[in-house]
Design a protein around this motif. Sequence first.
Motif, mmCIF file in Angstrom:
data_model
loop_
_atom_site.group_PDB
_atom_site.id
_atom_site.type_symbol
_atom_site.label_atom_id
_atom_site.label_comp_id
_atom_site.label_asym_id
_atom_site.label_seq_id
_atom_site.Cartn_x
_atom_site.Cartn_y
_atom_site.Cartn_z
ATOM 1 N N GLU A 104 3.021 -32.499 26.919
ATOM 2 C CA GLU A 104 4.186 -33.069 27.602
ATOM 3 C C GLU A 104 5.411 -32.227 27.266
ATOM 4 O O GLU A 104 5.783 -32.097 26.094
ATOM 5 N N GLY A 105 6.012 -31.634 28.287
ATOM 6 C CA GLY A 105 7.175 -30.798 28.044
ATOM 7 C C GLY A 105 7.402 -29.806 29.172
ATOM 8 O O GLY A 105 6.906 -29.991 30.284
ATOM 9 N N TYR A 106 8.139 -28.761 28.846
ATOM 10 C CA TYR A 106 8.512 -27.726 29.807
ATOM 11 C C TYR A 106 7.928 -26.390 29.344
ATOM 12 O O TYR A 106 7.190 -26.317 28.369
ATOM 13 N N ILE A 107 8.256 -25.331 30.033
ATOM 14 C CA ILE A 107 7.661 -24.039 29.711
ATOM 15 C C ILE A 107 7.936 -23.643 28.264
ATOM 16 O O ILE A 107 7.079 -23.037 27.607
ATOM 17 N N ASP A 108 9.089 -24.005 27.716
ATOM 18 C CA ASP A 108 9.395 -23.637 26.335
ATOM 19 C C ASP A 108 8.490 -24.351 25.336
ATOM 20 O O ASP A 108 8.408 -23.943 24.172
ATOM 21 N N ASP A 109 7.833 -25.421 25.771
ATOM 22 C CA ASP A 109 6.915 -26.158 24.904
ATOM 23 C C ASP A 109 5.489 -25.611 24.981
ATOM 24 O O ASP A 109 4.614 -26.062 24.229
ATOM 25 N N ARG A 134 14.287 -17.895 34.875
ATOM 26 C CA ARG A 134 14.026 -18.012 33.437
ATOM 27 C C ARG A 134 12.640 -18.591 33.164
ATOM 28 O O ARG A 134 11.896 -18.101 32.301
ATOM 29 N N THR A 135 12.279 -19.623 33.913
ATOM 30 C CA THR A 135 10.970 -20.251 33.719
ATOM 31 C C THR A 135 9.845 -19.286 34.057
ATOM 32 O O THR A 135 8.868 -19.160 33.305
ATOM 33 N N ALA A 136 9.974 -18.588 35.189
ATOM 34 C CA ALA A 136 8.950 -17.619 35.568
ATOM 35 C C ALA A 136 8.862 -16.493 34.544
ATOM 36 O O ALA A 136 7.760 -16.002 34.236
ATOM 37 N N ALA A 137 9.995 -16.084 33.995
ATOM 38 C CA ALA A 137 9.987 -15.029 32.977
ATOM 39 C C ALA A 137 9.289 -15.501 31.711
ATOM 40 O O ALA A 137 8.586 -14.715 31.047
ATOM 41 N N GLN A 138 9.459 -16.762 31.363
ATOM 42 C CA GLN A 138 8.781 -17.315 30.195
ATOM 43 C C GLN A 138 7.269 -17.404 30.427
ATOM 44 O O GLN A 138 6.473 -17.242 29.497
ATOM 45 N N ILE A 139 6.862 -17.676 31.669
ATOM 46 C CA ILE A 139 5.430 -17.633 31.995
ATOM 47 C C ILE A 139 4.920 -16.205 31.815
ATOM 48 O O ILE A 139 3.884 -15.972 31.185
ATOM 49 N N PHE A 212 7.430 -9.953 37.217
ATOM 50 C CA PHE A 212 6.107 -9.790 37.820
ATOM 51 C C PHE A 212 6.099 -8.596 38.771
ATOM 52 O O PHE A 212 7.070 -8.311 39.465
ATOM 53 N N THR A 213 4.968 -7.902 38.805
ATOM 54 C CA THR A 213 4.800 -6.745 39.676
ATOM 55 C C THR A 213 3.706 -7.037 40.695
ATOM 56 O O THR A 213 2.937 -7.994 40.558
ATOM 57 N N GLY A 214 3.647 -6.189 41.723
ATOM 58 C CA GLY A 214 2.609 -6.340 42.732
ATOM 59 C C GLY A 214 2.638 -7.680 43.433
ATOM 60 O O GLY A 214 1.590 -8.199 43.847
ATOM 61 N N VAL A 215 3.818 -8.260 43.584
ATOM 62 C CA VAL A 215 3.934 -9.609 44.165
ATOM 63 C C VAL A 215 3.543 -9.576 45.639
ATOM 64 O O VAL A 215 4.056 -8.773 46.425
ATOM 65 N N GLU A 216 2.607 -10.468 46.013
ATOM 66 C CA GLU A 216 2.141 -10.570 47.394
ATOM 67 C C GLU A 216 2.119 -12.039 47.827
ATOM 68 O O GLU A 216 1.688 -12.899 47.064
#
Length: 231
Positions: A104-109, A134-139, A212-216
Amino acid sequence: MTKGAQHFLDSFKDPAAVERYTEGPRRFVPGLDGLHRMTGLLLAERVPDDAHILVLGAGGGSEMKAMAEAHPGWRFTGVDPAGPMLGLAAKVMGPDAHRAELIEGYIDDAPAGPFDGATCLLTLHFLEREERIRTAAQICARLKPGAPFVAAHGSFPQAAGERDRWLDRYASYAIASGGDPDQVAKGREAVATHVAMLSPEADEAVLRAAGFTGVEQFYAAFTWRGWVGYA
């Protein structure tokens, strides 16, 4: 947490709303089962048979169930801020629930990983652009180099005159799929008021800005878009 995201998160405090949740996405999202299948296939292009997949926005569990059934060697870490929705995810996954750690939480968790792949379905549109980046970068930071990330969410033209037309189409599809017109109208108003939609071009730029690279783009269905990119 944006006000828009909090509005929808608050709705999951209602046990009845949680129980009804599995009915909703298929009425609003064209080809949802196909989206889940494609997500698994895109991940499988690059991940091992015993992959560990990060699932952000895991509440409800439908994508984890689909991936677990199609890929019996995978395990999952699912993260979602709504505890009751994680309970539903465990219920939906049934005999495969033991393959998922639910947080239970967010990407930082989320654990640091590194993970073999990640997904975020029907979730990022709840975040404003900068928080989305920011969230996508943390992923991205939690993935192994070259690992795949699949994202899909509401994304449609936002220019004057276009936004309302696409929101009307969003509602029309749900009604045509059996949704109650009054409830659909309330849903349309909630999306119009509380969800920070971006255009498809802006959404793709978010993923690139996150690293992210190669985004399609691989999925387009009325007001929904999906992309794959690589860490």
